[in-house]
Motif scaffolding. Structure first.
Motif, PDB file in Angstrom:
ATOM      1  N   TYR A  31      36.634  50.217   3.708  1.00 47.38           N
ATOM      2  CA  TYR A  31      35.396  49.439   3.681  1.00 47.38           C
ATOM      3  C   TYR A  31      34.873  49.409   5.116  1.00 47.38           C
ATOM      4  O   TYR A  31      35.645  49.498   6.075  1.00 47.38           O
ATOM      5  CB  TYR A  31      35.608  48.015   3.146  1.00 47.38           C
ATOM      6  N   ILE A 118      32.179  42.070   1.312  1.00 48.47           N
ATOM      7  CA  ILE A 118      32.638  43.453   1.442  1.00 48.47           C
ATOM      8  C   ILE A 118      31.932  44.298   0.400  1.00 48.47           C
ATOM      9  O   ILE A 118      31.998  44.002  -0.793  1.00 48.47           O
ATOM     10  CB  ILE A 118      34.163  43.558   1.214  1.00 48.47           C
ATOM     11  N   VAL A 120      32.027  47.402  -1.647  1.00 48.45           N
ATOM     12  CA  VAL A 120      33.007  48.384  -2.098  1.00 48.45           C
ATOM     13  C   VAL A 120      32.269  49.652  -2.521  1.00 48.45           C
ATOM     14  O   VAL A 120      31.332  49.600  -3.312  1.00 48.45           O
ATOM     15  CB  VAL A 120      33.844  47.822  -3.270  1.00 48.45           C
ATOM     16  N   MET A 153      39.359  45.516  -3.600  1.00 45.91           N
ATOM     17  CA  MET A 153      38.823  46.875  -3.741  1.00 45.91           C
ATOM     18  C   MET A 153      39.414  47.599  -4.941  1.00 45.91           C
ATOM     19  O   MET A 153      39.141  48.769  -5.160  1.00 45.91           O
ATOM     20  CB  MET A 153      39.068  47.669  -2.454  1.00 45.91           C
TER      21      MET A 153
END
Length: 160
Positions: A31, A118, A120, A153
């Motif tokens: 990431y 985040i 992904v 993730m």
């Protein structure tokens, strides 16, 4: 396999004699984002003037390291290979203790997952899951902090 120390990886290679193993880094590879940096800095100090100075330093370093002619990512003899190291560097310049930096590091990482900061890359995750070669995740992140990222993730139980 998730490796948090280089000697463990060498031991793994000697024991299993694996060829063509694929090694992944987590931060900045699986990431890549810095959309948390301003909030991270604000968590490190309540002083608005210092926050602004740190944010300016961060942006200046990122701009400097984006230069094509730069060969080494060092500042004052400190390696700055990712966003985390850059924030650590500018925090140290402000005499923010290492222990406090680490506590805030853990808090912002939890918040990154809780608030879905985040991004992904689903295509990358899908590709990693299809690989036939042995895969290893190497990170300098503490295991307690790295494991939730791996789960977020959807890569838990993927690495050998």
């Amino acid at each position: 396999m998730i490796v948090t120390q280089h000697c463990t990886l060498i031991f793994y290679w000697r024991i299993t004699a694996v060829k063509d193993v694929l090694i992944f880094d987590m931060d900045g590879t699986l990431y890549h984002t810095d959309n948390f940096v301003d909030e991270y800095i604000e968590m490190l100090t309540d002083e608005v003037g210092i926050q602004q100075e740190m944010k300016n330093d961060y942006r200046s370093i990122i701009e400097e390291f984006s230069s094509e002619e730069l060969e080494h990512f060092h500042k004052d003899d400190m390696p700055l290979g990712d966003v985390w190291q850059i924030v650590r560097f500018i925090s140290s310049k402000q005499d923010i203790s290492i222990d406090y930096q680490f506590d805030i590091f853990l808090k912002i990482r939890e918040k990154m997952i809780e608030e879905k900061m985040i991004e992904v890359d689903e295509k990358l995750i899908h590709t990693i899951k299809q690989l036939k070669n042995p895969t290893v995740l190497m990170t300098n992140s503490p295991e307690d902090s790295a494991t939730p990222f791996i789960k977020y993730m959807d890569l838990d139980n993927i690495f050998d």
